[in-house]
Scaffold this active site. Structure first.
Site, PDB file in Angstrom:
ATOM      1  N   LYS A  13     -40.142 -69.171  12.082  1.00  0.00           N
ATOM      2  CA  LYS A  13     -40.520 -67.865  12.816  1.00  0.00           C
ATOM      3  C   LYS A  13     -39.272 -67.079  13.194  1.00  0.00           C
ATOM      4  O   LYS A  13     -39.139 -65.798  12.918  1.00  0.00           O
ATOM      5  CB  LYS A  13     -41.187 -68.526  14.274  1.00  0.00           C
ATOM      6  CG  LYS A  13     -42.344 -69.210  14.251  1.00  0.00           C
ATOM      7  CD  LYS A  13     -42.850 -69.498  15.549  1.00  0.00           C
ATOM      8  CE  LYS A  13     -42.056 -70.450  16.241  1.00  0.00           C
ATOM      9  NZ  LYS A  13     -42.092 -71.749  16.063  1.00  0.00           N
ATOM     10  N   ARG A  88     -47.721 -69.304  23.464  1.00  0.00           N
ATOM     11  CA  ARG A  88     -47.802 -70.594  23.211  1.00  0.00           C
ATOM     12  C   ARG A  88     -48.936 -71.399  23.730  1.00  0.00           C
ATOM     13  O   ARG A  88     -49.025 -72.724  23.359  1.00  0.00           O
ATOM     14  CB  ARG A  88     -46.527 -71.188  23.152  1.00  0.00           C
ATOM     15  CG  ARG A  88     -45.671 -71.383  21.837  1.00  0.00           C
ATOM     16  CD  ARG A  88     -44.383 -72.016  22.572  1.00  0.00           C
ATOM     17  NE  ARG A  88     -43.917 -72.698  21.845  1.00  0.00           N
ATOM     18  CZ  ARG A  88     -42.830 -72.514  21.036  1.00  0.00           C
ATOM     19  NH1 ARG A  88     -42.258 -71.348  21.094  1.00  0.00           N
ATOM     20  NH2 ARG A  88     -42.066 -73.601  20.381  1.00  0.00           N
ATOM     21  N   ARG A 123     -31.724 -78.792   9.820  1.00  0.00           N
ATOM     22  CA  ARG A 123     -31.188 -77.541  10.665  1.00  0.00           C
ATOM     23  C   ARG A 123     -30.173 -77.640  11.037  1.00  0.00           C
ATOM     24  O   ARG A 123     -29.825 -78.457  11.889  1.00  0.00           O
ATOM     25  CB  ARG A 123     -32.331 -76.966  11.654  1.00  0.00           C
ATOM     26  CG  ARG A 123     -31.885 -75.665  12.245  1.00  0.00           C
ATOM     27  CD  ARG A 123     -33.003 -74.903  12.849  1.00  0.00           C
ATOM     28  NE  ARG A 123     -34.009 -75.679  13.702  1.00  0.00           N
ATOM     29  CZ  ARG A 123     -35.093 -75.243  14.244  1.00  0.00           C
ATOM     30  NH1 ARG A 123     -35.425 -73.904  13.864  1.00  0.00           N
ATOM     31  NH2 ARG A 123     -35.905 -75.988  15.173  1.00  0.00           N
ATOM     32  N   ARG A 155     -29.457 -78.717  17.259  1.00  0.00           N
ATOM     33  CA  ARG A 155     -30.098 -78.338  18.407  1.00  0.00           C
ATOM     34  C   ARG A 155     -30.507 -79.501  19.091  1.00  0.00           C
ATOM     35  O   ARG A 155     -30.855 -80.411  18.407  1.00  0.00           O
ATOM     36  CB  ARG A 155     -31.129 -77.298  18.076  1.00  0.00           C
ATOM     37  CG  ARG A 155     -31.245 -75.794  18.432  1.00  0.00           C
ATOM     38  CD  ARG A 155     -32.225 -75.194  18.081  1.00  0.00           C
ATOM     39  NE  ARG A 155     -33.556 -75.306  18.372  1.00  0.00           N
ATOM     40  CZ  ARG A 155     -34.633 -74.815  18.086  1.00  0.00           C
ATOM     41  NH1 ARG A 155     -34.685 -73.406  17.337  1.00  0.00           N
ATOM     42  NH2 ARG A 155     -36.027 -75.150  18.756  1.00  0.00           N
ATOM     43  N   ARG A 166     -42.620 -82.320  19.962  1.00  0.00           N
ATOM     44  CA  ARG A 166     -42.895 -80.919  19.853  1.00  0.00           C
ATOM     45  C   ARG A 166     -44.036 -80.431  18.700  1.00  0.00           C
ATOM     46  O   ARG A 166     -44.967 -79.759  19.338  1.00  0.00           O
ATOM     47  CB  ARG A 166     -41.567 -80.098  19.105  1.00  0.00           C
ATOM     48  CG  ARG A 166     -40.713 -80.157  20.259  1.00  0.00           C
ATOM     49  CD  ARG A 166     -39.226 -80.029  19.610  1.00  0.00           C
ATOM     50  NE  ARG A 166     -39.090 -78.524  18.888  1.00  0.00           N
ATOM     51  CZ  ARG A 166     -37.960 -78.113  17.917  1.00  0.00           C
ATOM     52  NH1 ARG A 166     -37.194 -79.146  17.566  1.00  0.00           N
ATOM     53  NH2 ARG A 166     -38.134 -77.031  17.516  1.00  0.00           N
TER      54      ARG A 166
HETATM   55  P1  ATP Z   1     -38.202 -73.179  15.988  1.00  0.00           P
HETATM   56  O1  ATP Z   1     -37.153 -72.653  16.447  1.00  0.00           O
HETATM   57  O2  ATP Z   1     -38.060 -74.027  14.735  1.00  0.00           O
HETATM   58  O3  ATP Z   1     -39.403 -72.222  15.587  1.00  0.00           O
HETATM   59  P2  ATP Z   1     -39.583 -73.828  17.939  1.00  0.00           P
HETATM   60  O4  ATP Z   1     -40.901 -72.690  17.825  1.00  0.00           O
HETATM   61  O5  ATP Z   1     -40.223 -75.069  18.696  1.00  0.00           O
HETATM   62  O6  ATP Z   1     -38.932 -74.308  16.872  1.00  0.00           O
HETATM   63  P3  ATP Z   1     -38.359 -72.374  20.136  1.00  0.00           P
HETATM   64  O7  ATP Z   1     -39.328 -71.316  19.820  1.00  0.00           O
HETATM   65  O8  ATP Z   1     -36.896 -72.006  19.623  1.00  0.00           O
HETATM   66  O9  ATP Z   1     -38.809 -73.582  19.111  1.00  0.00           O
HETATM   67  O10 ATP Z   1     -38.318 -72.857  21.268  1.00  0.00           O
HETATM   68  C1  ATP Z   1     -37.581 -73.956  21.761  1.00  0.00           C
HETATM   69  C2  ATP Z   1     -38.439 -74.667  23.162  1.00  0.00           C
HETATM   70  O11 ATP Z   1     -38.314 -73.680  24.007  1.00  0.00           O
HETATM   71  C3  ATP Z   1     -39.845 -75.255  22.971  1.00  0.00           C
HETATM   72  O12 ATP Z   1     -39.924 -76.334  22.397  1.00  0.00           O
HETATM   73  C4  ATP Z   1     -40.032 -74.830  24.382  1.00  0.00           C
HETATM   74  O13 ATP Z   1     -39.718 -76.234  25.152  1.00  0.00           O
HETATM   75  C5  ATP Z   1     -39.600 -73.703  25.033  1.00  0.00           C
HETATM   76  N1  ATP Z   1     -40.327 -72.406  24.590  1.00  0.00           N
HETATM   77  C6  ATP Z   1     -40.219 -71.380  23.901  1.00  0.00           C
HETATM   78  N2  ATP Z   1     -41.205 -70.542  23.859  1.00  0.00           N
HETATM   79  C7  ATP Z   1     -42.063 -71.205  24.846  1.00  0.00           C
HETATM   80  C8  ATP Z   1     -43.239 -70.753  25.605  1.00  0.00           C
HETATM   81  N3  ATP Z   1     -43.880 -69.721  24.942  1.00  0.00           N
HETATM   82  N4  ATP Z   1     -43.938 -71.466  26.463  1.00  0.00           N
HETATM   83  C9  ATP Z   1     -43.181 -72.529  26.901  1.00  0.00           C
HETATM   84  N5  ATP Z   1     -41.941 -72.905  26.308  1.00  0.00           N
HETATM   85  C10 ATP Z   1     -41.340 -72.262  25.526  1.00  0.00           C
HETATM   86 MG    MG Z   2     -37.474 -70.405  16.849  1.00  0.00          MG
END
Ligand code: ATP
Ligand code: MG
Length: 210
Positions: A13, A88, A123, A155, A166
């Site tokens: 993403k 989410r 990563r 990370r 996750r």
């Molecule tokens: P990637 O970065 O590989 O796409 P990801 O989608 O799990 O993985 P991030 O989007 O970077 O990672 O988010 C990291 C963390 O931040 C999540 O695991 C969560 O704990 C928190 N987080 C991010 N967005 C939200 C959200 N909309 N609601 C709640 N927690 C969130």
């Molecule tokens: Mg991300």
């Protein structure tokens, strides 16, 4: 254009939203990056968020909804945005709808659990924002950022024991949100490839911007 990018952790993403921000000339807003910046800055929100993130859990809805709605209200989002990592949960999708924000499309980057686990395990990230993969997108010099020369790191939430949690949370809480946008006719699905540029091309084709 108001675009959501959805998909499992590690589906690409963040990488794709960066590519899209250049082509579409609208800002990419990543909740994960905003939270990591809050942690790095040592704010109270950051300290709270870190406890959830490092456990592979989601940050509470109330916290994240406030942060995102505030950010999208800023001037640079007037002509659209690419929102990575939100909504989410069902509650987040409802809050977005209740705030009157209509989106044009939700882009779903489809990748299996096996694929994303392999991605996350390899990563490596840099403080400057650059993202690498030991196998699929290695830096020119091992462990060193091509862009700024800093040492790459893993990370905190990319540790093997956190990845499974996750993914569990993703299937339980985020998959229904993806189904919700599919039912609304807003979902555009693209299969994630290991090659970043190939995926970007598929994404742009799907958005009719290729
Ligand atoms: P990637 O970065 O590989 O796409 P990801 O989608 O799990 O993985 P991030 O989007 O970077 O990672 O988010 C990291 C963390 O931040 C999540 O695991 C969560 O704990 C928190 N987080 C991010 N967005 C939200 C959200 N909309 N609601 C709640 N927690 C969130
Ligand atoms: Mg991300």
């Amino acid at each position: 254009m108001r675009l959501l990018i959805m998909g499992a952790p590690g589906s690409g993403k963040g990488t794709q939203s960066r590519a899209l921000t250049e082509t579409l000339k609208i800002p990419a807003v990543s909740t994960g990056e905003m939270l990591r910046a809050a942690i790095a800055g040592g704010s109270e929100t950051g300290k709270q968020a870190q406890l959830y993130i490092n456990d592979g859990k989601l940050v509470p809805d109330g916290v994240i909804i406030d942060i995102v709605l505030h950010r999208l209200g800023r001037k640079d989002c007037e002509n659209g945005y690419i929102l990575d990592g939100f909504p989410r949960t069902a509650a987040q999708a409802e809050a977005m709808a209740a705030s009157g924000m209509e989106i044009d499309a939700a882009l779903f980057i489809d990748a299996s659990d096996e694929v994303v686990t392999r991605r996350i395990c390899g990563r490596r990230v840099c403080g400057c924002g650059a993202i690498y993969h030991t196998e699929f997108k290695p830096p020119r010099k091992d462990g060193v950022c091509d862009v700024c020369g800093s040492t790459l790191t893993v990370r905190d939430d990319d540790k093997p024991e956190t990845i499974a949690e996750r993914l569990r949370v993703y299937h339980e809480q985020t998959a229904p949100v993806i189904a919700y946008y599919r039912e609304k006719g807003k979902l555009i699905s693209v299969t994630s490839r290991d090659d970043v540029e190939e995926t970007t091309k598929a994404v742009l084709d799907a958005l009719n911007r290729g």
